[in-house]
Design an enzyme around this catalytic site. Sequence first.
Site, PDB file in Angstrom:
ATOM      1  N   ARG A  20       0.950   3.846  -3.133  1.00 41.24           N
ATOM      2  CA  ARG A  20       0.071   5.039  -3.050  1.00 41.24           C
ATOM      3  C   ARG A  20       1.421   6.269  -2.901  1.00 41.24           C
ATOM      4  O   ARG A  20       1.057   7.330  -3.325  1.00 41.24           O
ATOM      5  CB  ARG A  20      -0.748   5.226  -1.734  1.00 41.24           C
ATOM      6  CG  ARG A  20      -1.750   4.088  -2.053  1.00 41.24           C
ATOM      7  CD  ARG A  20      -2.774   4.123  -0.870  1.00 41.24           C
ATOM      8  NE  ARG A  20      -3.615   2.691  -0.785  1.00 41.24           N
ATOM      9  CZ  ARG A  20      -5.041   2.766  -0.610  1.00 41.24           C
ATOM     10  NH1 ARG A  20      -5.589   3.645  -0.068  1.00 41.24           N
ATOM     11  NH2 ARG A  20      -5.499   1.408  -0.516  1.00 41.24           N
TER      12      ARG A  20
ATOM     13  N   ASP B 146      -5.144  -9.985  -8.021  1.00 41.68           N
ATOM     14  CA  ASP B 146      -5.399  -9.064  -9.034  1.00 41.68           C
ATOM     15  C   ASP B 146      -4.318  -8.326 -10.030  1.00 41.68           C
ATOM     16  O   ASP B 146      -3.908  -8.569 -11.353  1.00 41.68           O
ATOM     17  CB  ASP B 146      -6.465  -7.935  -8.965  1.00 41.68           C
ATOM     18  CG  ASP B 146      -5.974  -7.105  -7.354  1.00 41.68           C
ATOM     19  OD1 ASP B 146      -5.160  -7.471  -6.908  1.00 41.68           O
ATOM     20  OD2 ASP B 146      -6.858  -6.545  -7.074  1.00 41.68           O
TER      21      ASP B 146
ATOM     22  N   GLU C  91       0.945  -1.108  -0.022  1.00 43.79           N
ATOM     23  CA  GLU C  91       0.118  -0.038   0.107  1.00 43.79           C
ATOM     24  C   GLU C  91       0.901   1.398   0.068  1.00 43.79           C
ATOM     25  O   GLU C  91       0.667   2.096  -0.750  1.00 43.79           O
ATOM     26  CB  GLU C  91      -0.851   0.083   1.178  1.00 43.79           C
ATOM     27  CG  GLU C  91      -1.884  -1.068   1.475  1.00 43.79           C
ATOM     28  CD  GLU C  91      -2.836  -0.938   0.139  1.00 43.79           C
ATOM     29  OE1 GLU C  91      -3.022  -0.089  -0.533  1.00 43.79           O
ATOM     30  OE2 GLU C  91      -3.809  -1.954   0.143  1.00 43.79           O
TER      31      GLU C  91
ATOM     32  N   GLU D 280     -11.877   0.963 -10.501  1.00 41.04           N
ATOM     33  CA  GLU D 280     -11.492  -0.032 -11.378  1.00 41.04           C
ATOM     34  C   GLU D 280     -12.306   0.095 -12.920  1.00 41.04           C
ATOM     35  O   GLU D 280     -12.059   0.084 -13.912  1.00 41.04           O
ATOM     36  CB  GLU D 280     -11.390  -1.464 -11.045  1.00 41.04           C
ATOM     37  CG  GLU D 280     -10.315  -1.865  -9.883  1.00 41.04           C
ATOM     38  CD  GLU D 280     -10.711  -1.469  -8.664  1.00 41.04           C
ATOM     39  OE1 GLU D 280     -11.885  -0.899  -8.472  1.00 41.04           O
ATOM     40  OE2 GLU D 280      -9.926  -1.547  -7.754  1.00 41.04           O
TER      41      GLU D 280
HETATM   42  C1  DMJ Z   1      -6.067   0.832  -5.022  1.00 41.12           C
HETATM   43  O1  DMJ Z   1      -5.365   0.899  -3.963  1.00 41.12           O
HETATM   44  C2  DMJ Z   1      -5.503   0.069  -6.073  1.00 41.12           C
HETATM   45  O2  DMJ Z   1      -6.222   0.231  -7.117  1.00 41.12           O
HETATM   46  C3  DMJ Z   1      -5.259  -1.385  -5.873  1.00 41.12           C
HETATM   47  O3  DMJ Z   1      -4.681  -2.042  -6.900  1.00 41.12           O
HETATM   48  C4  DMJ Z   1      -6.420  -2.057  -5.770  1.00 41.12           C
HETATM   49  N1  DMJ Z   1      -7.142  -1.456  -4.537  1.00 41.12           N
HETATM   50  C5  DMJ Z   1      -7.470   0.033  -4.665  1.00 41.12           C
HETATM   51  C6  DMJ Z   1      -8.472   0.535  -5.265  1.00 41.12           C
HETATM   52  O4  DMJ Z   1      -9.775  -0.281  -5.230  1.00 41.12           O
END
Ligand code: DMJ
Length: 655
Positions: free
Chosen positions: A291, A420, A287, A555
């Site tokens: 970010r 994912d 994270e 998404e």
């Molecule tokens: C974000 O932090 C990123 O896109 C991550 O890959 C998946 N989760 C969240 C958004 O849904």
Amino acid sequence: MYPPTRKDFISLTLTEQGSRSYNNSKNWRRKSCWRKWKQLSRLQRSLILFLLAFLLVCALATYPNLAEHWRALTERSVQEEWSAVDIPELKPVNPAVIPEQERKIGLVFPEPPPQKPKKVPSNKRGPPVLQHRLMKRENASETQVKEREKEGQAANGEDEGEKSLVSWRGAMIEPERGTEPEPSAKEEGAPDPAAQEGPAAAAHERQKAVVEAFQHAWKGYKEFAWGQDELKPISKSYGTWFGLGLTLVDALDTMWIIGLKEEFEEAKRWVATDLQFTKNVDVNLFESTIRILGGLLSTYHLTGEDIFLEKAKDIGTRLMPAFNTPSKIPYSDVNLGRGTAHPPRWTSDSTVAEVTSIQLEFRDLSQTTGDSQYQKVVDGVMKHVHGLAGKHDGLVPMFINTNNGQFSHLGVFTLGARADSYYEYLLKQWIQGGKKETELLEDYVQAIEGVKKHLLRKSQPSQLTFVGELAHNNFSPKMDHLVCFLPGTLALGAHHGVSSEHMELAKELMETCYQMYAQIETGLSPEIVHFNLIPRHGRDVEVKPADRHNLLRPETVESLFYLYRFTRDKKYQDWGWEILQNFNKYTRVSTGGYTSISNVRNPDNPDPRDKMESFFLGETLKYFYLLFSEDFDLINLDKFVFNTEAHPLPIWTSS
Ligand code: DMJ
């Protein structure tokens, strides 16, 4: 729960006789009034008639105000009902909420003034494409500043057309800010801007609506959560996760891209003076990489300002202890101040998506600083995972052990949570590196074949193509909203020459992701849906009670952006526009900010959760803005690749 029905009531029966005597008494009252009127002197009668005539004239003269007042009164009572059941104020702003009165009287906001060209400041660096971008953005900013000045006047009551608040489903609605009044949602019969002013103008209006949404979100963050991780817009407070100003850092490049220069400068000052990574705090490697590191790096590339690279290097270096594991598969958590790392308390496993979706950022840090240590550790992870047993036609399990480096919890395959972005980063690393690392491409292509073979199905009754899950050879028609990154990734791959078939699949899945919004009562997707496989039974999309929340995730909007860029089919912009309106209807908080909600199936009470995730500003609004942009050079997809948090990083031109 409704209160138990009360049984004690009075019954009134009007007999024939009773009804007759009721009529008689009415006649009697009428006659007696007339008698009294006749008994008055002529002067008295004249005075009364004059008074009545005077009142009638006054009422007619002030009719609009009266009507307005009456409407406000009735609607306030609806709102009070809401506050009685403890529903916070949600403030929609989009076309659907233009007060009816204003639409009828044709209130038109003035056009923005013509732009004055402005010189590019000489201290800005970066490749020519960025300088060009910078110039364009600064010109846009100037226009927006002027618009904001006008908004200020309007807010001070200087604009004649402004009306005070009305309400909608208990939400306080202020006059539109920064955008011309938009038409209402289609189902309410209002015209579409595209039809009125041509596609380019419509896109521009939609972008302005995104900027306005960002400003509204930023207002809440600034007022109640400045420098904190996340805004809690309902309680007007904030949440702490890492204590690193997550929302602010995640939003930096969005502000730059959408032209909010003043806000950007203020945030930059905070980064320079207050963003410190010396704290004794545990952060999640994935994270904080996607970010914070990603946000700082992309802002550096867009602006060329050294402070962002300095901070990126600082946090990147502090995250390095995560890789000190027996297998070199990183731990999930790092203490930035102490320089220690550890797995979660209950396991020595890490999540596969987490350890394989930090590569774009660490590789970029090496490329940009010339220090290879960052790239070395993350490339090591990819090489290791490339050769691992336990995959299923390219599909990977969700966990990997940090001691022995093997996949764990075998046999469960999903494109959703925990796996994912592994697939996303296979393709994107290949693109980032100039399409030379063929192992990455091979793994990606094989994985998509695995998806086709094991996870794709068609729903009933509409034959929507969806991606389900596999658990020990049992198929489940469950699809996370997170999977909606896939249409965009497939389209990106097709654009970069992977396979034209991927584009066809991308289009099919895009339709499905849109339907995950369109088939739901609020027009917002739940976190997880289950697709119906039984013919002639129910609808395509089913939602379990525990999955009805919406966290303002990006998404679907992200994929709409890619699909529009590559196909130029306007329907993708229109779908995005619908979604933006629904975010405004159901998640916007009047005092500033947007909130995640617990129930997308209840338009009367979506049940706000009091949290604005940092990715709403970092990703969702950025992708909305780019989706509505007709400037395909704005983050050119042949020059940049977005990390999984929507932070654009440059594609290497030589390596
Ligand atoms: C974000 O932090 C990123 O896109 C991550 O890959 C998946 N989760 C969240 C958004 O849904």
